[in-house]
Design a protein around this motif. Structure first.
Motif, short mmCIF file in Angstrom:
data_model
loop_
_atom_site.label_atom_id
_atom_site.label_comp_id
_atom_site.label_asym_id
_atom_site.label_seq_id
_atom_site.Cartn_x
_atom_site.Cartn_y
_atom_site.Cartn_z
N VAL A 96 -13.85 -39.13 36.66
CA VAL A 96 -13.65 -38.47 37.95
C VAL A 96 -13.23 -39.52 38.97
O VAL A 96 -13.48 -40.71 38.79
N SER A 97 -12.61 -39.07 40.03
CA SER A 97 -12.13 -40.00 41.05
C SER A 97 -13.25 -40.35 42.02
O SER A 97 -14.26 -39.66 42.14
N ASP A 98 -13.06 -41.44 42.74
CA ASP A 98 -14.04 -41.87 43.73
C ASP A 98 -14.13 -40.90 44.90
O ASP A 98 -15.07 -40.98 45.69
N GLU A 99 -13.16 -40.00 45.00
CA GLU A 99 -13.22 -39.00 46.07
C GLU A 99 -14.48 -38.14 45.93
O GLU A 99 -14.97 -37.57 46.90
N HIS A 100 -15.00 -38.03 44.70
CA HIS A 100 -16.20 -37.24 44.44
C HIS A 100 -17.43 -38.14 44.37
O HIS A 100 -18.47 -37.72 43.86
N GLY A 101 -17.31 -39.36 44.85
CA GLY A 101 -18.43 -40.28 44.84
C GLY A 101 -18.61 -41.00 43.52
O GLY A 101 -19.52 -41.81 43.37
N GLY A 102 -17.76 -40.70 42.55
CA GLY A 102 -17.86 -41.35 41.26
C GLY A 102 -18.73 -40.62 40.26
O GLY A 102 -18.78 -41.00 39.09
N TYR A 103 -19.44 -39.57 40.71
CA TYR A 103 -20.31 -38.81 39.82
C TYR A 103 -19.60 -37.57 39.30
O TYR A 103 -18.80 -36.95 40.00
N ALA A 104 -19.90 -37.21 38.06
CA ALA A 104 -19.21 -36.10 37.41
C ALA A 104 -20.01 -34.80 37.56
O ALA A 104 -21.25 -34.82 37.64
N VAL A 163 -29.56 -34.48 40.86
CA VAL A 163 -29.33 -34.98 39.51
C VAL A 163 -27.91 -35.49 39.47
O VAL A 163 -26.99 -34.85 39.98
N TRP A 164 -27.73 -36.67 38.87
CA TRP A 164 -26.43 -37.32 38.86
C TRP A 164 -25.98 -37.54 37.42
O TRP A 164 -26.69 -38.14 36.62
N ASP A 165 -24.79 -37.03 37.10
CA ASP A 165 -24.17 -37.26 35.79
C ASP A 165 -23.04 -38.25 35.96
O ASP A 165 -22.28 -38.20 36.95
N LEU A 166 -22.90 -39.14 35.00
CA LEU A 166 -21.78 -40.09 34.98
C LEU A 166 -21.14 -40.00 33.60
O LEU A 166 -21.82 -40.13 32.57
#
Length: 247
Positions: free
Chosen positions: A205-213, A235-238
């Protein structure tokens, strides 16, 4: 998935070698139930694999077929693992956990559910990774809710650190993926920092979304995650990948 709220005992058990290095698990108390013990007897011979540092893991021999291979590190009581295996029958899942009741629980879920795409190694995943899996042998790696080691003085015990992520990346095939998830924001931020520093991986995903998927559809909500979401916790997915194979 390891419940981060369980504390590590002061001394390790005698049957697990204690090395002064980051491990993939936190040793937890707990009793194996009668049903879990029965699952060991009934399904263990087919689904449990021994840790063997002398020879590489033979996925075809273990699963009886050729299929994409995903390593899961720390599956807790196995509910999410069984769900993922059921919705992705085309993939093979090699699952590592040291918690005996958790292994028994997943054996029961897999055996009762007829899930033949799961195999379990009851051993530290770091050693499995180092001794049994060759480079470019994995199509994916799942690490969901590893212990966040909340106190600053314990951050060095966190599993997701630069050297370990580099080892994971080297075990992935071209185009393979690493999927991490955590419900502890400071750990999510560290994970993102570590991943950004690894040249073998790139974000999906792009950094526009903060880097989290966004949470992939195959990963179910755990009971702890549901409880946290109701309390307003995040909850954060990467999800990061290695570069695809060039023509």
């Amino acid at each position: 998935m390891t419940d981060p709220r369980h504390a590590q005992p002061r001394t390790p058990p005698t049957d697990v070698p204690y090395l002064r290095q980051v491990k993939s698990y936190v040793l937890r108390a707990g009793r194996t139930t009668t049903a879990q013990a029965k699952a060991y007897e009934q399904y263990g011979p087919r689904l449990l694999l021994p840790f063997d540092k002398e020879r590489p893991f033979d996925a075809r021999a273990a699963f009886g077929r050729d299929a994409p291979l995903v390593l899961e590190i720390g599956f807790g009581m196995g509910g999410a693992t069984a769900h993922i295996a059921s919705v992705r029958p085309e993939d093979n899942f090699l699952c590592c956990e040291v918690h005996e009741p958790g292994v028994g629980a997943l054996l029961k879920l897999a055996g009762d559910g007829g899930l033949d795409n799961i195999r379990i190694v009851r051993h530290d995943a770091v050693e499995v990774l180092d001794h049994m899996l060759g480079e470019a042998s994995l199509d994916g790696v799942h690490i969901f809710f590893p212990d966040p080691w909340h106190k600053t003085k314990h951050h060095k015990r966190r599993l997701i650190q630069g050297p370990f992520v580099n080892r994971l990346a080297r075990k992935l095939k071209p185009g393979g993926y690493l999927h991490l998830a955590t419900d502890w924001q400071p750990y999510a931020e560290q994970m993102l920092e570590v991943l950004r520093a690894e040249p073998l991986l790139h974000n999906t995903v792009s950094d526009e979304h903060g880097g989290y998927a966004p949470k992939p559809d195959y990963r179910p909500l755990t009971k702890f995650e549901n409880r946290g979401l109701k309390l307003g916790h995040g909850v954060w997915d990467l999800v990061w990948r290695t570069a695809p194979k060039t023509p």
